[in-house]
Write a protein that holds these residues in place. Structure first.
Motif, PDB file in Angstrom:
ATOM      1  N   ILE A  37     108.000  53.588  91.432  1.00  0.00           N
ATOM      2  CA  ILE A  37     108.288  54.449  92.578  1.00  0.00           C
ATOM      3  C   ILE A  37     107.285  55.601  92.652  1.00  0.00           C
ATOM      4  CG2 ILE A  37     109.960  56.100  93.523  1.00  0.00           C
ATOM      5  CD1 ILE A  37     112.162  54.137  92.549  1.00  0.00           C
ATOM      6  N   GLU A  38     107.056  56.252  91.512  1.00  0.00           N
ATOM      7  CA  GLU A  38     106.136  57.391  91.515  1.00  0.00           C
ATOM      8  C   GLU A  38     104.703  56.981  91.810  1.00  0.00           C
ATOM      9  OE1 GLU A  38     106.656  59.168  87.678  1.00  0.00           O
ATOM     10  OE2 GLU A  38     108.377  60.361  88.318  1.00  0.00           O
ATOM     11  N   GLU A  39     104.248  55.921  91.186  1.00  0.00           N
ATOM     12  CA  GLU A  39     102.834  55.558  91.258  1.00  0.00           C
ATOM     13  C   GLU A  39     102.488  54.625  92.413  1.00  0.00           C
ATOM     14  OE1 GLU A  39     100.571  57.050  89.365  1.00  0.00           O
ATOM     15  OE2 GLU A  39     102.261  58.139  88.508  1.00  0.00           O
ATOM     16  N   GLU A  40     103.385  53.749  92.787  1.00  0.00           N
ATOM     17  CA  GLU A  40     103.050  52.740  93.789  1.00  0.00           C
ATOM     18  C   GLU A  40     103.687  53.002  95.153  1.00  0.00           C
ATOM     19  OE1 GLU A  40     100.760  50.596  93.182  1.00  0.00           O
ATOM     20  OE2 GLU A  40     100.655  50.963  91.035  1.00  0.00           O
ATOM     21  N   VAL A  41     104.773  53.770  95.187  1.00  0.00           N
ATOM     22  CA  VAL A  41     105.453  53.998  96.459  1.00  0.00           C
ATOM     23  C   VAL A  41     105.137  55.388  97.017  1.00  0.00           C
ATOM     24  CG1 VAL A  41     107.700  54.126  97.605  1.00  0.00           C
ATOM     25  CG2 VAL A  41     107.308  52.403  95.841  1.00  0.00           C
ATOM     26  N   LEU A  42     105.284  56.419  96.190  1.00  0.00           N
ATOM     27  CA  LEU A  42     105.188  57.793  96.685  1.00  0.00           C
ATOM     28  C   LEU A  42     103.792  58.392  96.652  1.00  0.00           C
ATOM     29  CD1 LEU A  42     108.429  59.246  95.070  1.00  0.00           C
ATOM     30  CD2 LEU A  42     108.121  58.350  97.381  1.00  0.00           C
ATOM     31  N   ARG A  43     103.004  58.089  95.638  1.00  0.00           N
ATOM     32  CA  ARG A  43     101.723  58.765  95.438  1.00  0.00           C
ATOM     33  C   ARG A  43     100.571  57.994  96.082  1.00  0.00           C
ATOM     34  NH1 ARG A  43     100.287  61.025  89.710  1.00  0.00           N
ATOM     35  NH2 ARG A  43     102.268  61.942  90.240  1.00  0.00           N
ATOM     36  N   PRO A  44      99.837  58.660  96.964  1.00  0.00           N
ATOM     37  CA  PRO A  44      98.649  58.005  97.516  1.00  0.00           C
ATOM     38  C   PRO A  44      97.565  57.886  96.448  1.00  0.00           C
ATOM     39  CG  PRO A  44      98.869  60.240  98.386  1.00  0.00           C
ATOM     40  CD  PRO A  44     100.072  59.972  97.530  1.00  0.00           C
ATOM     41  N   LYS A  45      96.969  56.725  96.341  1.00  0.00           N
ATOM     42  CA  LYS A  45      95.984  56.457  95.290  1.00  0.00           C
ATOM     43  C   LYS A  45      94.733  57.309  95.416  1.00  0.00           C
ATOM     44  CE  LYS A  45      97.974  53.594  92.700  1.00  0.00           C
ATOM     45  NZ  LYS A  45      98.409  54.074  91.443  1.00  0.00           N
ATOM     46  N   GLU A  46      94.340  57.635  96.625  1.00  0.00           N
ATOM     47  CA  GLU A  46      93.085  58.368  96.805  1.00  0.00           C
ATOM     48  C   GLU A  46      93.138  59.755  96.193  1.00  0.00           C
ATOM     49  OE1 GLU A  46      94.938  57.790 100.106  1.00  0.00           O
ATOM     50  OE2 GLU A  46      94.568  55.767  99.442  1.00  0.00           O
ATOM     51  N   LYS A  47      94.328  60.322  96.082  1.00  0.00           N
ATOM     52  CA  LYS A  47      94.462  61.704  95.630  1.00  0.00           C
ATOM     53  C   LYS A  47      94.714  61.828  94.137  1.00  0.00           C
ATOM     54  CE  LYS A  47      96.005  63.275 100.107  1.00  0.00           C
ATOM     55  NZ  LYS A  47      97.017  63.940 100.888  1.00  0.00           N
ATOM     56  N   THR A  70      98.952  47.905 102.430  1.00  0.00           N
ATOM     57  CA  THR A  70      99.465  49.042 101.663  1.00  0.00           C
ATOM     58  C   THR A  70     100.951  49.235 101.920  1.00  0.00           C
ATOM     59  OG1 THR A  70      97.309  50.122 101.719  1.00  0.00           O
ATOM     60  CG2 THR A  70      99.214  51.521 101.246  1.00  0.00           C
ATOM     61  N   THR A  71     101.365  49.153 103.170  1.00  0.00           N
ATOM     62  CA  THR A  71     102.781  49.323 103.520  1.00  0.00           C
ATOM     63  C   THR A  71     103.629  48.210 102.914  1.00  0.00           C
ATOM     64  OG1 THR A  71     102.161  50.421 105.581  1.00  0.00           O
ATOM     65  CG2 THR A  71     104.399  49.527 105.445  1.00  0.00           C
ATOM     66  N   VAL A  72     103.178  46.966 103.030  1.00  0.00           N
ATOM     67  CA  VAL A  72     103.924  45.837 102.461  1.00  0.00           C
ATOM     68  C   VAL A  72     104.007  45.971 100.941  1.00  0.00           C
ATOM     69  CG1 VAL A  72     103.874  43.334 102.093  1.00  0.00           C
ATOM     70  CG2 VAL A  72     103.456  44.272 104.373  1.00  0.00           C
ATOM     71  N   SER A  73     102.915  46.362 100.331  1.00  0.00           N
ATOM     72  CA  SER A  73     102.890  46.539  98.877  1.00  0.00           C
ATOM     73  C   SER A  73     103.863  47.629  98.444  1.00  0.00           C
ATOM     74  CB  SER A  73     101.471  46.888  98.434  1.00  0.00           C
ATOM     75  OG  SER A  73     101.438  47.217  97.075  1.00  0.00           O
ATOM     76  N   ARG A  74     103.853  48.756  99.128  1.00  0.00           N
ATOM     77  CA  ARG A  74     104.769  49.858  98.789  1.00  0.00           C
ATOM     78  C   ARG A  74     106.216  49.427  98.982  1.00  0.00           C
ATOM     79  NH1 ARG A  74     101.870  55.436 100.890  1.00  0.00           N
ATOM     80  NH2 ARG A  74     100.351  55.462  99.213  1.00  0.00           N
ATOM     81  N   LEU A  75     106.483  48.697 100.046  1.00  0.00           N
ATOM     82  CA  LEU A  75     107.834  48.208 100.297  1.00  0.00           C
ATOM     83  C   LEU A  75     108.277  47.257  99.182  1.00  0.00           C
ATOM     84  CD1 LEU A  75     110.289  48.123 102.180  1.00  0.00           C
ATOM     85  CD2 LEU A  75     109.172  46.230 103.394  1.00  0.00           C
ATOM     86  N   ALA A  76     107.387  46.365  98.766  1.00  0.00           N
ATOM     87  CA  ALA A  76     107.709  45.420  97.689  1.00  0.00           C
ATOM     88  C   ALA A  76     108.011  46.160  96.384  1.00  0.00           C
ATOM     89  CB  ALA A  76     106.562  44.427  97.490  1.00  0.00           C
ATOM     90  N   PHE A  77     107.191  47.154  96.050  1.00  0.00           N
ATOM     91  CA  PHE A  77     107.440  47.939  94.842  1.00  0.00           C
ATOM     92  C   PHE A  77     108.751  48.716  94.945  1.00  0.00           C
ATOM     93  CE2 PHE A  77     102.922  47.391  93.658  1.00  0.00           C
ATOM     94  CZ  PHE A  77     103.090  47.099  92.312  1.00  0.00           C
ATOM     95  N   CYS A  78     109.059  49.218  96.122  1.00  0.00           N
ATOM     96  CA  CYS A  78     110.301  49.959  96.322  1.00  0.00           C
ATOM     97  C   CYS A  78     111.509  49.037  96.124  1.00  0.00           C
ATOM     98  CB  CYS A  78     110.316  50.573  97.718  1.00  0.00           C
ATOM     99  SG  CYS A  78     111.728  51.632  98.028  1.00  0.00           S
ATOM    100  N   VAL A  79     111.493  47.868  96.743  1.00  0.00           N
ATOM    101  CA  VAL A  79     112.598  46.911  96.609  1.00  0.00           C
ATOM    102  C   VAL A  79     112.734  46.463  95.150  1.00  0.00           C
ATOM    103  CG1 VAL A  79     113.363  44.580  97.251  1.00  0.00           C
ATOM    104  CG2 VAL A  79     112.506  46.140  99.006  1.00  0.00           C
ATOM    105  N   ALA A  80     111.612  46.152  94.511  1.00  0.00           N
ATOM    106  CA  ALA A  80     111.649  45.731  93.107  1.00  0.00           C
ATOM    107  C   ALA A  80     112.198  46.842  92.215  1.00  0.00           C
ATOM    108  CB  ALA A  80     110.249  45.321  92.639  1.00  0.00           C
TER     109      ALA A  80
END
Length: 180
Positions: free
Chosen positions: A82-92, A17-27
């Motif tokens: 950024i909104e959907e993949e980096v900041l927002r937790p999917k469970e919520k 999850t952390t690596v994925s969020r980081l990748a989306f943030c960089v992209a």
């Protein structure tokens, strides 16, 4: 220290999850930079064309509009990531939040495709009317995108209603069932 299977699994999921969020943030940051460069490039081209001649400037206006529209769509893609993949937790996230978010994203893309098609029609109609097929196809594709978005809206609202009805029915059943 020995980790249980479930502890290792949680660590693996958190790492992914952390690596994925980081990748989306960089992209996303890279997309924002590229979109900014596109706007700057369009502005430089527009100013340069007006310096050379007024007629070239008119043609460059249409190109600059196209650059700005594409840039806005790219900015929106970055914002969505950024909104959907980096900041927002999917469970919520609820079905309604998913629908609203995806609808806003798709609306921006649809508008960009429509404007790009219109710009293409204006560009081609004056210079090379035989090349109008591609921009006309963009307009047709954008129309189908609107229809598809409408179908998605209808189906997702129905799914939300069914989910709420099932939850209400389950809750009513739990409340009415006597405990021994």
């Amino acid at each position: 220290m020995l980790l249980t299977h479930s502890s290792r699994r949680i660590i693996q999921i958190n790492t992914i999850t952390t690596v994925s969020r980081l990748a989306f943030c960089v992209a996303s940051i890279f997309l924002i930079i590229l979109a900014t460069f596109l706007i700057i490039s369009g502005t430089i081209g527009l100013v340069s064309a007006f310096i050379v001649s007024l007629n070239d400037g008119r043609e460059e206006i249409v190109q600059a509009i196209s650059y700005v529209v594409i840039s806005i769509a790219v900015f929106d893609v970055a914002k969505y990531f950024i909104e959907e993949e980096v900041l927002r937790p999917k469970e919520k996230q609820s079905l309604g939040e998913d629908r609203i978010s995806l609808t806003k994203f798709m609306t921006t893309i649809i508008i960009a495709v429509f404007i790009e098609g219109l710009v293409g029609v204006f560009e081609r109609s004056g210079k090379a009317p035989e090349d109008i097929l591609y921009p006309a196809a963009l307009l047709i594709v954008a129309t189908f995108m609107v229809i598809a978005l409408g179908i998605y809206q209808k189906l997702s609202v129905s799914a939300e209603g069914e989910k709420k009805a099932n939850e209400t029915t389950s809750l009513n059943h739990i409340i009415k069932t006597p405990k021994n």
